[in-house]
Write a protein that holds these residues in place. Sequence first.
Motif, short mmCIF file in Angstrom:
data_model
loop_
_atom_site.label_atom_id
_atom_site.label_comp_id
_atom_site.label_asym_id
_atom_site.label_seq_id
_atom_site.Cartn_x
_atom_site.Cartn_y
_atom_site.Cartn_z
N ARG A 65 -7.95 16.26 12.17
CA ARG A 65 -7.21 16.25 13.45
C ARG A 65 -5.74 15.94 13.23
NH1 ARG A 65 -10.45 11.73 13.47
NH2 ARG A 65 -9.41 9.68 13.52
N TRP A 66 -5.41 15.17 12.16
CA TRP A 66 -4.01 14.85 11.93
C TRP A 66 -3.25 16.05 11.38
CZ3 TRP A 66 -3.13 11.26 14.92
CH2 TRP A 66 -3.97 10.16 15.05
N VAL A 121 -2.53 18.02 14.46
CA VAL A 121 -1.42 17.38 15.17
C VAL A 121 -0.10 17.68 14.47
CG1 VAL A 121 -0.39 15.14 15.73
CG2 VAL A 121 -2.81 15.54 16.17
#
Length: 400
Positions: free
Chosen positions: A195-196, A199
């Motif tokens: 998820r990073w 992002v």
Amino acid sequence: MASRVTLRDGAGASVRSALARTDWGLFVAALGLSLVGALLVWSATHRQVGTDLAVRHLVNAAVGAVGALALVLVDVRRLRAAAPWIYLAGVAGLVLVLTPLGQTVNGSRSWLFLPGGFSLQPAELAKIGLVIGLAMILAEGRDPFLPPGWRDVLLAWVLAAVPVVLILLQPDLGSALVLGMLTVGVVAASGAALRWTVVALAGTVTAVVAAVAVPLLDPYQLDRLLAFRDPSLDPEGIGYQTAQVRLAIGSGGWRGAGLGLGPQTQGGLVPFQHTDFVFSVAGEELGFLGAAGLLALLGFLVLRALLVGLSCEDSFGRLVAVGVGAWFAFQVFENVGMNLGLMPVTGLPLPFLSYGGSSMLASWLAVGLVASAQRGSPDAWRGGADLRGSVHVQAGRRSG
């Protein structure tokens, strides 16, 4: 006297050991690209300035190669210790171009003019600083046995945001994109949660959209983006430029017209052909086969950097190598894409081939960084089994 001899012998042995473990394939590929780049620059400019720019291109390559060799001799631990200062030096250069010392070229305040007729584009060297800075932050998180957490990733993005914002203020969209994609690659390779990475990618896209919407970009740069969507909007400006580039590449055929014999190139019909659009010289005069050969060499550098990253036991060296691989991959994709009309024109140079001292120096230093990291990964080319084993060992260390 005996102790002095022993010290000298020890230093000499250390240098010989470092050189023996150096990945010379990286240097050979970079040198081959630099030499071909000099020929392409000569072909694009010799009717106007003779051999001057081609000779400068070779001098720039020689200076860069010396810098790369110097990095090979630097222990990765010393490089890690110097990372904050290298990063701050890159940021300081970006700040200087926004002061009265900065000079505007082609609508972007990106240059520092130095004594002796030299010039420097700090955005190129900021790529080196950011690669090393990100590797330092993400390789030495709060817990060395666990993947980077959200605080580590946030700190890395703050580190990246500083040079990106300074570059967008120049404005220089192309270099800002490279820094953004470089950051995405390093975050992904750090072992942080997926998820990073998403992002990070979203943050890069948001910064680009904001730069266009505010707008931070010069009208000339906005015209480039609009002409990419519809070349007929500016048939005598950017639209003309991109049309001539594609015409030159398309006319080369399989074997090309021959070095120094391309009608578009020799007629001076392609603006900025020795810098932004040097690939069109290869397409027209060396043909599809010659241009494909250059892409193969560039692809070798990218693949080699990524393989070194996969096999490197030192986490700092691994992230440095992957960061360089992501940098080269995106910059080659963008430059070749804009030559083919598949990407908007952003002014990014083609590593080792485009004329430009700052770009050449940064590209060679990047090769030196990968070679330095490779000294800690001697098994980089022993095959997929070894690579998988290395990855499993790293995963075990993090989870243990």
